[in-house]
Design an enzyme around this catalytic site. Sequence first.
Site, PDB file in Angstrom:
ATOM      1  N   GLU A 121       0.752  -1.255   0.291  1.00 12.11           N
ATOM      2  CA  GLU A 121      -0.051  -0.003  -0.081  1.00 12.11           C
ATOM      3  C   GLU A 121       0.785   1.306   0.084  1.00 12.11           C
ATOM      4  OE1 GLU A 121      -2.906  -0.362   3.052  1.00 12.11           O
ATOM      5  OE2 GLU A 121      -4.173  -1.559   1.925  1.00 12.11           O
ATOM      6  N   HIS A 143      -2.019  -6.407   8.938  1.00  8.13           N
ATOM      7  CA  HIS A 143      -2.436  -7.279   8.026  1.00  8.13           C
ATOM      8  C   HIS A 143      -1.185  -8.067   7.630  1.00  8.13           C
ATOM      9  CE1 HIS A 143      -6.147  -5.037   7.390  1.00  8.13           C
ATOM     10  NE2 HIS A 143      -6.844  -6.174   7.217  1.00  8.13           N
ATOM     11  N   TRP A 162      -5.562 -12.906   4.811  1.00  6.90           N
ATOM     12  CA  TRP A 162      -6.801 -13.447   4.295  1.00  6.90           C
ATOM     13  C   TRP A 162      -6.500 -14.878   4.186  1.00  6.90           C
ATOM     14  CZ3 TRP A 162      -5.494  -8.528   3.209  1.00  6.90           C
ATOM     15  CH2 TRP A 162      -6.414  -7.667   3.726  1.00  6.90           C
ATOM     16  N   GLU A 212      -9.860  -8.244  14.696  1.00 11.61           N
ATOM     17  CA  GLU A 212     -11.215  -9.161  14.184  1.00 11.61           C
ATOM     18  C   GLU A 212     -10.920 -10.447  14.380  1.00 11.61           C
ATOM     19  OE1 GLU A 212     -12.188  -7.861  10.159  1.00 11.61           O
ATOM     20  OE2 GLU A 212     -12.577  -5.860  10.866  1.00 11.61           O
ATOM     21  N   GLU A 320     -12.812   0.085  13.929  1.00 10.91           N
ATOM     22  CA  GLU A 320     -13.435   0.204  12.395  1.00 10.91           C
ATOM     23  C   GLU A 320     -14.892   0.283  12.439  1.00 10.91           C
ATOM     24  OE1 GLU A 320     -11.952  -2.252   9.500  1.00 10.91           O
ATOM     25  OE2 GLU A 320     -10.012  -2.664  10.508  1.00 10.91           O
TER      26      GLU A 320
END
Length: 423
Positions: A121, A143, A162, A212, A320
Site C-alpha cells: 500500500e 495485516h 486473508w 477481528e 473500525e
Amino acid sequence: MKTITTARLPWAAQSFALGICLIALLGCNHAANKSSASRADVKPVTVKLVDSQATMETRSLFAFMQEQRRHSIMFGHQHETTQGLTITRTDGTQSDTFNAVGDFAAVYGWDTLSIVAPKAEGDIVAQVKKAYARGGIITVSSHFDNPKTDTQKGVWPVGTSWDQTPAVVDSLPGGAYNPVLNGYLDQVAEWANNLKDEQGRLIPVIFRLYHENTGSWFWWGDKQSTPEQYKQLFRYSVEYLRDVKGVRNFLYAYSPNNFWDVTEANYLERYPGDEWVDVLGFDTYGPVADNADWFRNVVANAALVARMAEARGKIPVISEIGIRAPDIEAGLYDNQWYRKLISGLKADPDAREIAFLLVWRNAPQGVPGPNGTQVPHYWVPANRPENINNGTLEDFQAFYADEFTAFNRDIEQVYQRPTLIVK
C-alpha cells in the site's frame, strides 16, 4: 464553533455548508474548547501503560485521549491522506475529508501493508510525519501475511493475511514459522524506531495487532486458533516489539468484532490481558437496509468497551466502523448514516465516552468487481456530484458540524501533556 470551508466546495455543497454556518451563528453552541488538553492549568496525569518506558509523547497521547473522550468523539479515516476520490496528490497534504468539510480527520489510519515489505500500500513515512506535525493521531493496523504460506503467493488470498490456513501455533516460539513472524515484527520495529519528527523525537503510534480475531477470515481467527493460542500470539508480539526490539512509541490496541451477545465475558474470551493492552476497541460493519438493530448494537458494544476501559484504565474506541463492503460495492447508500451514528452514540451515557471512531479507506479506483469491472470501495462521502446528489455528502457535513465530533483542528496539545507513569 466549527464551520465548513466553503471556498473548496461546489455550489450545491456550499449551500448546505452556509446553512450549517448560519445555524451556528444563530446559536449552535459548538464547544469552542472541545480539547480540554489545551487548558492552561493542566496538571500531571498518572498513566499506566503496557510499556512503562514509553516516551513522553506516547504517555501524553494516552493522557490526552483519556481526557478528550469526556468531551467529544474524534473522527478517524484509514489512508486519510494517501488514498481518495477527490485528491490529486498522495503526499500527505490532501484528503477527501478535507475536501468535504475543510478539515482533516483527527485520527489517521494506516496498516503494516505500508511498513512490511513489499509495502503493497505504499510507503507512508512522510505522510505520517505530516499528520503528526499538524497534531493528528496515528493508528496502524496489522495485516501480516500468513507466515506459513507467504512464499506460496499467486492466486489471492494465498499467502496473505486473508489466507485462512491456521498459522498461530507454528508462528510462536518453537514453531517452524516463528522466524517468519519475527521478520515481520523486525520490520515494524525498525520503522517505529526510526519514525521521528523534525526535533528527532519518536512519533507515537496506536498499534492494532491481529484485529477481528473473533471472526475466521484471517489466519489468527477463532477457527484458526484457540483463545489461549491467540492470547499467546498477541502477548508474544507485544513482548518482542517492546522488550527485544526496544520500541518505545507504541500504544497497543485490541479489537475483536462486535458482539451480538454483548457481554464482558464474550469480550474477554480472547482478550490477552490488561498487562498487554492500552486501547480497547471493536470493529463493526452493518447493512444499508433495515439497519436500526445494527446501530443499536453499535451503541451497546461502544458502551461495553467504555465501561470496561473506565474500570481498567484503558482507552475505549470504535477501531473500525462502516457500511458493509458488499453494500458499498453494490452502490447502496444511507444518506442519514453518519447522523444516525453520532446521535446514537452521544445519547448513551457510556457509549459517548469512546475516544474515536475510524472508518475505512477511500479506494481511488474502487476494487475489482464481477466481469472485470471496478466497483466502489469508500467510506467518506466525497465532494463530488454523486455524493452531493444522493445526500451523503450533506450527511457527512452534518456529522462534522455536530458539537460532539472532533476533527484535526479540534484537538490541541495532544503530545504536550505532563504525565507520571506507574511502573
